[in-house]
Design a protein around this motif. Structure first.
Motif, mmCIF file in Angstrom:
data_model
loop_
_atom_site.group_PDB
_atom_site.id
_atom_site.type_symbol
_atom_site.label_atom_id
_atom_site.label_comp_id
_atom_site.label_asym_id
_atom_site.label_seq_id
_atom_site.Cartn_x
_atom_site.Cartn_y
_atom_site.Cartn_z
ATOM 1 N N HIS A 346 -15.035 66.956 22.427
ATOM 2 C CA HIS A 346 -14.369 66.015 21.516
ATOM 3 C C HIS A 346 -12.874 66.196 21.698
ATOM 4 O O HIS A 346 -12.336 67.244 21.356
ATOM 5 C CB HIS A 346 -14.753 66.299 20.059
ATOM 6 C CG HIS A 346 -16.229 66.324 19.844
ATOM 7 N ND1 HIS A 346 -16.950 67.492 19.822
ATOM 8 C CD2 HIS A 346 -17.116 65.320 19.687
ATOM 9 C CE1 HIS A 346 -18.228 67.203 19.651
ATOM 10 N NE2 HIS A 346 -18.363 65.900 19.562
ATOM 11 N N LYS A 407 -25.897 63.088 20.003
ATOM 12 C CA LYS A 407 -25.496 61.964 19.149
ATOM 13 C C LYS A 407 -25.110 62.443 17.737
ATOM 14 O O LYS A 407 -24.011 62.128 17.260
ATOM 15 C CB LYS A 407 -26.619 60.922 19.105
ATOM 16 C CG LYS A 407 -26.134 59.556 18.756
ATOM 17 C CD LYS A 407 -27.161 58.498 19.103
ATOM 18 C CE LYS A 407 -26.648 57.138 18.743
ATOM 19 N NZ LYS A 407 -26.777 56.788 17.345
ATOM 20 N N HIS A 410 -21.760 64.351 17.790
ATOM 21 C CA HIS A 410 -20.604 63.451 17.913
ATOM 22 C C HIS A 410 -20.358 62.733 16.585
ATOM 23 O O HIS A 410 -19.220 62.615 16.131
ATOM 24 C CB HIS A 410 -20.845 62.395 19.001
ATOM 25 C CG HIS A 410 -20.747 62.926 20.405
ATOM 26 N ND1 HIS A 410 -19.935 63.980 20.733
ATOM 27 C CD2 HIS A 410 -21.351 62.543 21.559
ATOM 28 C CE1 HIS A 410 -20.046 64.220 22.039
ATOM 29 N NE2 HIS A 410 -20.906 63.374 22.549
ATOM 30 N N GLU A 411 -21.445 62.275 15.980
ATOM 31 C CA GLU A 411 -21.286 61.519 14.717
ATOM 32 C C GLU A 411 -20.663 62.394 13.637
ATOM 33 O O GLU A 411 -19.795 61.948 12.882
ATOM 34 C CB GLU A 411 -22.633 60.962 14.255
ATOM 35 C CG GLU A 411 -22.929 59.639 14.952
ATOM 36 C CD GLU A 411 -24.343 59.143 14.728
ATOM 37 O OE1 GLU A 411 -25.071 59.729 13.901
ATOM 38 O OE2 GLU A 411 -24.720 58.155 15.394
ATOM 39 N N TYR A 414 -16.929 62.806 14.581
ATOM 40 C CA TYR A 414 -16.148 61.573 14.461
ATOM 41 C C TYR A 414 -16.058 61.088 13.009
ATOM 42 O O TYR A 414 -15.053 60.473 12.622
ATOM 43 C CB TYR A 414 -16.707 60.488 15.383
ATOM 44 C CG TYR A 414 -16.543 60.831 16.854
ATOM 45 C CD1 TYR A 414 -15.478 61.626 17.281
ATOM 46 C CD2 TYR A 414 -17.446 60.393 17.818
ATOM 47 C CE1 TYR A 414 -15.322 61.968 18.618
ATOM 48 C CE2 TYR A 414 -17.290 60.728 19.163
ATOM 49 C CZ TYR A 414 -16.233 61.516 19.553
ATOM 50 O OH TYR A 414 -16.070 61.857 20.871
ATOM 51 N N ILE A 424 -10.529 59.287 17.892
ATOM 52 C CA ILE A 424 -11.645 59.906 18.624
ATOM 53 C C ILE A 424 -11.313 60.128 20.099
ATOM 54 O O ILE A 424 -12.106 60.694 20.832
ATOM 55 C CB ILE A 424 -12.946 59.072 18.509
ATOM 56 C CG1 ILE A 424 -12.744 57.684 19.137
ATOM 57 C CG2 ILE A 424 -13.411 58.986 17.060
ATOM 58 C CD1 ILE A 424 -14.039 57.038 19.577
ATOM 59 N N LYS A 434 -17.321 57.051 25.946
ATOM 60 C CA LYS A 434 -17.061 56.777 24.527
ATOM 61 C C LYS A 434 -17.086 55.280 24.196
ATOM 62 O O LYS A 434 -16.507 54.857 23.199
ATOM 63 C CB LYS A 434 -15.706 57.358 24.115
ATOM 64 C CG LYS A 434 -15.673 58.879 24.139
ATOM 65 C CD LYS A 434 -14.375 59.407 23.561
ATOM 66 C CE LYS A 434 -14.319 60.918 23.599
ATOM 67 N NZ LYS A 434 -13.026 61.431 23.177
ATOM 68 N N ASP A 437 -18.760 54.789 20.918
ATOM 69 C CA ASP A 437 -17.964 55.434 19.854
ATOM 70 C C ASP A 437 -16.729 54.598 19.536
ATOM 71 O O ASP A 437 -16.327 54.472 18.380
ATOM 72 C CB ASP A 437 -17.531 56.845 20.280
ATOM 73 C CG ASP A 437 -18.725 57.729 20.593
ATOM 74 O OD1 ASP A 437 -19.689 57.690 19.814
ATOM 75 O OD2 ASP A 437 -18.701 58.428 21.619
ATOM 76 N N HIS A 441 -15.657 53.082 15.962
ATOM 77 C CA HIS A 441 -14.542 53.703 15.228
ATOM 78 C C HIS A 441 -13.187 53.016 15.380
ATOM 79 O O HIS A 441 -12.240 53.384 14.694
ATOM 80 C CB HIS A 441 -14.403 55.174 15.638
ATOM 81 C CG HIS A 441 -15.574 56.003 15.220
ATOM 82 N ND1 HIS A 441 -15.724 56.493 13.947
ATOM 83 C CD2 HIS A 441 -16.676 56.389 15.905
ATOM 84 C CE1 HIS A 441 -16.866 57.159 13.862
ATOM 85 N NE2 HIS A 441 -17.462 57.110 15.030
#
Ligand SMILES: Cc1cc2nc3c(=O)[nH]c(=O)nc-3n(C[C@H](O)[C@H](O)[C@H](O)COP(=O)(O)OP(=O)(O)OC[C@H]3O[C@@H](n4cnc5c(N)ncnc54)[C@H](O)[C@@H]3O)c2cc1C
Length: 471
Positions: A346, A407, A410-411, A414, A424, A434, A437, A441
């Motif tokens: 990340h 998943k 990451h969630e 984020y 992000i 990404k 994502d 976002h």
């Protein structure tokens, strides 16, 4: 397709059209080996006229183009999909320095110039080209601009975008836009340069750029300090910003866990600060005045930091070799992670005022939900940029752990980033990694505006499709 391949030799010498599997193989995967694609051909042009002709031919046959520099990117942006219908346009043969303008303090380079070569050419003329990152021996200035790369000097000099004054770009129609101007002021309407910087090859192909140069500092002091908390690390940053102002060129953070991993894979890179504190901060001051002046300033600030209990230990590099060793320690964390096996990365930015709460809360949530995970957190703290990476608990196969947890992890991260009004993607871009994502976002209005731009500049969707934004 065969017709297209046959016609390629009218725009490029045959030996620079790679179609055999063994010749294409080195270009088909990214540095992290996360994405492996297929390509119809790998093309190696040597000037913008060749790039332009290739793009025109691709537009005629609706062949998608994946621009590629050093393929050191972390988001799979330079890797083709699995269809085998896309071509890779690698710019490594376009590596000339076109001009160094001493009076204007600028350098004009082709996109395939390796970053380190550019830095060395600048030094030969007594200048600094400040963009600096771990992959500088392989990444190329076109790739740096396409990803708006950051690195270790952003705090003082800004990221690739801030260092760029002009661009030459081949558009999706194959036209060459000559924006090679070394101007520090130019308010003639929309900023086209800024549109292409950070667009990851989805809006145009960068073939050359005018970059800023700076006077070469004559003195540099590097120190490692021990902090017990992120709050004191940020208070320390603010102290340095106040006392050292523009002399502060680096402020990097490494957690105990990230340096433990470093030492595991590179034992000669043990932390010189005894006991490997919770947060080790690498600080660099640079100046054009005498060594003594900077050293005294550094010592004075460190004394104040000790007295205010912001730091518990410090070691100042006594020579250039030791300073380099400190930086190598920081840069080797990425390599140590690669040695350890796949992890969940990340690359995020958080406003400095929310960083303490972000780290405390996210660490707690992560350890609660995934007991035993290793949080490899380090980064360019001066820019609020964390590489907040999650490695599986010891003994678990990274592939199996990542497959089932990628998943939700990451969630989790984020959602925390959003709560703190962060980003992000701080410096690595979006690529294919990404894509979803970003959609989730970026915000609906912003995402639609991005799609509008993409449709306008690349209506056939042939420039790096399904990277950054899908239309
Ligand atoms: C060890 C290591 C350390 C790193 N440290 C940092 C760091 O500190 N900061 C940071 O920001 N990044 C870092 N990176 C990531 C990476 O080096 C950067 O993203 C770099 O800018 C990519 O350059 P490249 O030439 O390898 O581009 P590539 O990986 O080849 O391409 C990246 C993207 O740009 C596009 N592209 C490439 N060239 C062009 C062009 N001429 N025109 C249009 N589009 C193009 C590609 O299609 C792709 O989408 C690191 C990577 C490694 C391996």
């Amino acid at each position: 397709m065969q017709n297209f391949i046959n016609q390629l030799s009218t725009v490029l010498e045959q030996k620079y059209i790679l179609t055999k599997d063994e010749d294409k193989a080195p270009y088909l995967t990214d540095w992290r080996k996360r994405f492996i694609g297929k390509a119809l051909a790998v093309l190696l042009p040597c000037n913008s006229a060749e790039v332009s002709n290739i793009v025109k031919l691709c537009a005629e046959h609706q062949i998608a183009i994946v621009p590629q520099g050093g393929h050191t990117g972390f988001c799979g942006g330079a890797t083709p999909d699995n269809s085998g219908t896309q071509i890779i346009l690698n710019l490594k043969r376009m590596n000339q320095i076109r001009e160094i303008d001493i009076a204007n303090q600028t350098i004009t380079v082709e996109a395939g110039c390796i970053l380190q070569t550019l830095q060395e050419k600048a030094v030969e003329q007594g200048f600094l080209f400040p963009l600096s990152l771990g992959a500088e021996g392989s990444c190329m200035i076109g790739g740096n601009l396409a990803t708006n790369a950051g690195g270790t000097n952003v705090l003082r000099y800004g990221n690739a975008r801030d260092l760029c004054l002009g661009l030459e770009v081949v558009t999706a129609k194959g036209e060459v836009w000559n924006g090679i101007k070394g101007l520090r002021k130019d308010n003639t309407g929309y900023d086209l340069r800024d549109l292409f910087v950070g667009s990851e090859g989805t809006l145009g192909i960068i073939t050359a750029a005018v970059m800023k140069l700076y006077p070469l500092p004559i003195s540099q002091w590097t120190t490692l300090v021990a902090c017990q908390s992120i709050a004191s690390s940020i208070a320390l940053l603010n102290l340095f910003q106040k006392r050292a102002t523009s002399l502060l060129t680096g402020f990097e953070m490494m957690t105990q866990e990230s340096l433990d991993l470093n030492e595991k894979h590179f034992p000669h890179m043990a932390n010189p600060l005894q006991g490997n504190p919770p947060f080790t901060i690498l600080i660099e001051l640079s100046d054009h005045e005498s060594e003594e002046h900077v050293r005294q300033l550094l010592e004075t600030i460190l004394e104040e930091a000790f007295e205010s209990h912001l730091i518990s230990n410090a070691v100042i590099a006594s020579n250039l070799g030791q300073a380099n060793a400190f930086w190598h320690m920081r840069e080797h964390i990425t390599l140590a992670q690669a040695e350890e096996g796949a992890n969940l990365k990340h690359d995020i930015t958080i406003p400095l005022s929310s960083l303490d709460s972000f780290i405390k809360e996210t660490d707690a949530l992560m350890r609660d939900k995934y007991p035993g995970v290793r949080i490899i957190n380090f980064g360019h703290l001066g820019d609020g940029n964390l590489h907040y990476n999650i490695a599986p608990p010891l003994g678990l196969d990274p592939k199996i752990f990542n497959e089932s947890n990628e998943k939700p992890i990451h969630e989790l991260v984020y959602a925390q980033v959003e709560r703190c009004h962060g980003s992000i993607s701080a410096e690595h871009g979006v690529g294919q990694l990404k894509l979803d994502d970003l959609r989730a976002h970026k915000g609906e209005v912003a995402h639609e505006l991005m799609k509008t731009l993409k449709r306008a500049l690349d209506p056939q969707n042939i420039l790096n499709p399904h990277k950054v934004v899908s239309i």
